[in-house]
Design an enzyme around this catalytic site. Structure first.
Site, PDB file in Angstrom:
ATOM      1  N   THR A  39       0.789  -0.706  -0.338  1.00 38.52           N
ATOM      2  CA  THR A  39      -0.172   0.067  -0.074  1.00 38.52           C
ATOM      3  C   THR A  39       1.451   0.962   0.137  1.00 38.52           C
ATOM      4  O   THR A  39       1.471   1.734   0.627  1.00 38.52           O
ATOM      5  CB  THR A  39      -0.998   0.279   1.416  1.00 38.52           C
ATOM      6  OG1 THR A  39      -1.372  -1.313   1.442  1.00 38.52           O
ATOM      7  CG2 THR A  39      -2.040   0.538   1.605  1.00 38.52           C
ATOM      8  N   GLU A  90      -3.330  -4.298  -2.450  1.00 40.43           N
ATOM      9  CA  GLU A  90      -4.178  -5.744  -2.227  1.00 40.43           C
ATOM     10  C   GLU A  90      -5.300  -5.744  -1.505  1.00 40.43           C
ATOM     11  O   GLU A  90      -5.184  -4.750  -0.707  1.00 40.43           O
ATOM     12  CB  GLU A  90      -3.122  -6.130  -1.218  1.00 40.43           C
ATOM     13  CG  GLU A  90      -2.750  -7.361  -0.271  1.00 40.43           C
ATOM     14  CD  GLU A  90      -2.918  -8.673  -1.498  1.00 40.43           C
ATOM     15  OE1 GLU A  90      -2.171  -8.988  -1.467  1.00 40.43           O
ATOM     16  OE2 GLU A  90      -4.317  -9.311  -1.770  1.00 40.43           O
ATOM     17  N   CYS A 143      -3.546  -1.838   9.161  1.00 40.50           N
ATOM     18  CA  CYS A 143      -3.562  -1.401   7.407  1.00 40.50           C
ATOM     19  C   CYS A 143      -4.674   0.166   7.943  1.00 40.50           C
ATOM     20  O   CYS A 143      -4.709   0.845   7.577  1.00 40.50           O
ATOM     21  CB  CYS A 143      -4.475  -2.004   7.035  1.00 40.50           C
ATOM     22  SG  CYS A 143      -3.901  -4.006   6.608  1.00 40.50           S
TER      23      CYS A 143
HETATM   24  C1  UGA Z   1      -8.141  -4.220   6.094  1.00 42.90           C
HETATM   25  C2  UGA Z   1      -8.794  -4.326   5.155  1.00 42.90           C
HETATM   26  O1  UGA Z   1     -10.367  -5.555   5.126  1.00 42.90           O
HETATM   27  C3  UGA Z   1      -8.722  -5.253   3.194  1.00 42.90           C
HETATM   28  O2  UGA Z   1      -9.573  -5.186   2.673  1.00 42.90           O
HETATM   29  C4  UGA Z   1      -7.238  -5.286   3.125  1.00 42.90           C
HETATM   30  O3  UGA Z   1      -6.912  -5.411   2.091  1.00 42.90           O
HETATM   31  C5  UGA Z   1      -6.275  -4.830   4.712  1.00 42.90           C
HETATM   32  O4  UGA Z   1      -6.962  -4.258   5.867  1.00 42.90           O
HETATM   33  C6  UGA Z   1      -4.659  -4.468   4.161  1.00 42.90           C
HETATM   34  O5  UGA Z   1      -5.322  -3.113   3.633  1.00 42.90           O
HETATM   35  O6  UGA Z   1      -3.885  -4.973   4.155  1.00 42.90           O
HETATM   36  P1  UGA Z   1      -7.212  -5.982   7.916  1.00 42.90           P
HETATM   37  O7  UGA Z   1      -7.126  -5.384   8.284  1.00 42.90           O
HETATM   38  O8  UGA Z   1      -6.813  -7.297   7.669  1.00 42.90           O
HETATM   39  O9  UGA Z   1      -8.611  -5.351   6.185  1.00 42.90           O
HETATM   40  O10 UGA Z   1      -8.756  -6.263   8.995  1.00 42.90           O
HETATM   41  P2  UGA Z   1     -10.637  -6.313   8.869  1.00 42.90           P
HETATM   42  O11 UGA Z   1     -11.062  -7.112   8.393  1.00 42.90           O
HETATM   43  O12 UGA Z   1     -10.795  -5.399   7.723  1.00 42.90           O
HETATM   44  O13 UGA Z   1     -10.831  -5.750  10.062  1.00 42.90           O
HETATM   45  C7  UGA Z   1      -9.909  -4.373  11.034  1.00 42.90           C
HETATM   46  C8  UGA Z   1     -10.333  -4.212  12.423  1.00 42.90           C
HETATM   47  O14 UGA Z   1     -12.026  -3.062  11.953  1.00 42.90           O
HETATM   48  C9  UGA Z   1     -10.462  -5.231  13.279  1.00 42.90           C
HETATM   49  O15 UGA Z   1      -9.883  -4.801  14.622  1.00 42.90           O
HETATM   50  C10 UGA Z   1     -11.446  -5.343  13.371  1.00 42.90           C
HETATM   51  O16 UGA Z   1     -12.486  -6.135  14.132  1.00 42.90           O
HETATM   52  C11 UGA Z   1     -12.549  -3.862  12.842  1.00 42.90           C
HETATM   53  N1  UGA Z   1     -13.996  -4.379  12.645  1.00 42.90           N
HETATM   54  C12 UGA Z   1     -14.514  -4.932  11.275  1.00 42.90           C
HETATM   55  C13 UGA Z   1     -14.540  -3.351  13.381  1.00 42.90           C
HETATM   56  O17 UGA Z   1     -14.404  -2.751  14.305  1.00 42.90           O
HETATM   57  N2  UGA Z   1     -16.100  -3.493  12.779  1.00 42.90           N
HETATM   58  C14 UGA Z   1     -16.576  -4.604  11.797  1.00 42.90           C
HETATM   59  O18 UGA Z   1     -17.685  -4.137  11.145  1.00 42.90           O
HETATM   60  C15 UGA Z   1     -15.389  -4.703  11.028  1.00 42.90           C
END
Ligand code: UGA
Length: 438
Positions: free
Chosen positions: A121, A154, A263
């Site tokens: 990124t 990504e 991220c």
């Molecule tokens: C995020 C993006 O979702 C991916 O599409 C992207 O590729 C990635 O960053 C990146 O840039 O590499 P990630 O950080 O692995 O992915 O995790 P997420 O599933 O997006 O969750 C991020 C945070 O948000 C977590 O702490 C999760 O608990 C929180 N979250 C997620 C919430 O508090 N509420 C939700 O409804 C969803």
């Protein structure tokens, strides 16, 4: 196709695994000799469900190997993926020193047309920067070789990387020439997903805008949760009702103790910084950062309201990684919560299915248990920080019998509060209104 992936961190390894799975020949490159040795023996430096067997299988088939020599890897390669780290600088911008170094290295060894792909990124304009760093080296070598730099961001989520890469919502290809476009389409030919072909600058912005929008969605529902809590409204019901509108959608509306990971926090800061550098204040992003940073304080306020002074109270935190199915604790809300609880004088115990050792290294004074039941023993309150399935599926009646109190603070709204209240727990979920406490 013959592919080189530079960088064997999370992005590099998952890229190697997913491209290897669809039939390409992959060479993974890293400067860390020990890591390369271990990778060639099928030992991964990251935890990601399902990736290890895929890598081991590709190694066995001979369609993947790892090396420290970029020069060797580049001999036959058609495409080079740059998947090195872009750590955050103190002012919020990503540090591009590893990307720059890779670009120079590529320029030092390139002798035929290659497509160089930015997978890391990186801020808008980085593809052009990589292009000119490679050109500089070619000029020093007095060589005229054509090449293209593509931005192919990504979108994988940690914990779901394979699932996401096998079945992506879209593939974004920021290409500056027809030749690069054709090569990238051939690369992803086996993946049935819409391909959005655009310019490298647009592709770079799509990545930041997507992550920041998702962070906005989470933060919006978290702010709603704070209000729901005051007005005796259940935010879970509100999110469900909102999400049924196709224009809104049900995803990323789960209120909680804030987003973490490597991220969202970094990318929101980087986008805000891009705005500042363009003399534009990004006020939505500023609010998101502020609300997310204070979400654990707000949550702790609710804990104190229910339990009174926390000094000397035994509190157990379950799930410590920033989200389920990963051992990643970068920017995990649990870290902030542990620190704040310790400052309040609470006696903190923790358990995570895979991140225990990482937490032990940061908080040597926190007792880390090997299973959730021993962690809950004698606790006056249990706090859910991460909604691991194995934590949701615990036998809560047994947990209750082991505890010395009966508070459950569900920081992810993952448990069945009504069922827990029947078991005589005092349940409190984020934005599910305090009147649930009996
Ligand atoms: C995020 C993006 O979702 C991916 O599409 C992207 O590729 C990635 O960053 C990146 O840039 O590499 P990630 O950080 O692995 O992915 O995790 P997420 O599933 O997006 O969750 C991020 C945070 O948000 C977590 O702490 C999760 O608990 C929180 N979250 C997620 C919430 O508090 N509420 C939700 O409804 C969803």
């Amino acid at each position: 196709m013959k592919i080189t992936v530079i960088g064997t961190g999370y992005v590099g390894i998952t890229t190697a695994a997913s491209l290897g799975e669809i039939g390409h020949q992959i060479i993974g490159v890293d400067i860390d000799k020990l890591k390369i040795e271990q990778l060639n023996n099928g030992i991964l430096p990251i935890y990601e469900p399902g990736v290890e067997p895929v890598i081991q299988n590709l190694l066995k088939q001979g369609t993947l190997h790892f090396t420290t020599s970029l020069q060797e890897a580049m001999k036959e390669t058609e495409i080079i993926f740059i998947a090195v780290g872009t750590p955050q600088l103190s002012d919020g911008r990503p540090d591009l020193k590893y990307v720059d170094e890779v670009a120079r290295e590529v320029g030092r060894y390139m002798s035929k047309y290659i497509v160089i792909v930015d997978k890391s990124t990186v801020p808008v304009g980085t593809a052009e920067r990589v292009q000119s760093l490679i050109m500089e080296q070619l000029n020093l070598r007095k060589l005229s070789v054509s090449f293209d730099v593509v931005s192919n961001p990504e979108f994988l989520q940690e914990g779901k990387a394979l699932q996401n890469s096998r079945n992506p919502d879209r593939i974004v290809l920021g290409c500056s020439s027809r030749a690069a476009e054709e090569i990238m389409l051939k690369l992803y030919d086996n993946i049935d997903a819409p391909k959005h072909i655009t310019s490298p600058r647009n592709a770079e912005m799509i990545k930041y805008a997507s992550n920041s929008f998702l962070a906005t969605k989470i933060t919006f529902i978290n702010e709603m949760a704070r209000l729901c809590d005051l007005l005796a409204v259940d935010v879970v019901e509100v999110a469900k009702g909102m999400g049924m509108d196709k224009r809104i959608g049900p995803y990323f509306l789960q209120a909680g103790i804030g987003y973490g990971g490597s991220c969202f926090p970094k990318d929101v800061s980087a986008l805000a910084m891009m705005g500042r550098e363009a003399n534009m204040e990004m006020s939505i992003l500023r609010s998101i950062q502020e609300i997310n940073q204070t979400q654990t304080d707000w949550f702790l306020g609710r804990v104190k309201e229910s339990m009174g002074v926390l000094d000397g109270k035994r509190i157990t935190l379950l799930g410590l990684a920033f989200k389920p199915d990963t051992d990643d604790i970068r920017e995990a809300p649990s870290l902030k919560l542990i620190q704040k609880l310790l400052t309040e004088g609470a006696i903190v115990t923790g358990f995570d299915p895979v991140a225990n050792n990482k937490i032990k290294n940061i908080f040597p004074n926190v007792k880390i248990s090997e299973d959730a039941y021993s962690a809950a023993k004698d606790a006056e309150a249990v706090v859910i920080c991460t909604e691991w399935k194995e934590i949701i599926d615990l036998d809560w009646r047994t947990i209750k019998s082991l505890m010395h109190g009966n508070f459950i603070f569900d920081g992810r709204n993952a448990l069945d509060g009504d069922m827990l209240q029947l078991e005589e727990f005092q349940y409190w979920g984020v934005g599910r209104s305090l009147n649930k406490i009996v």
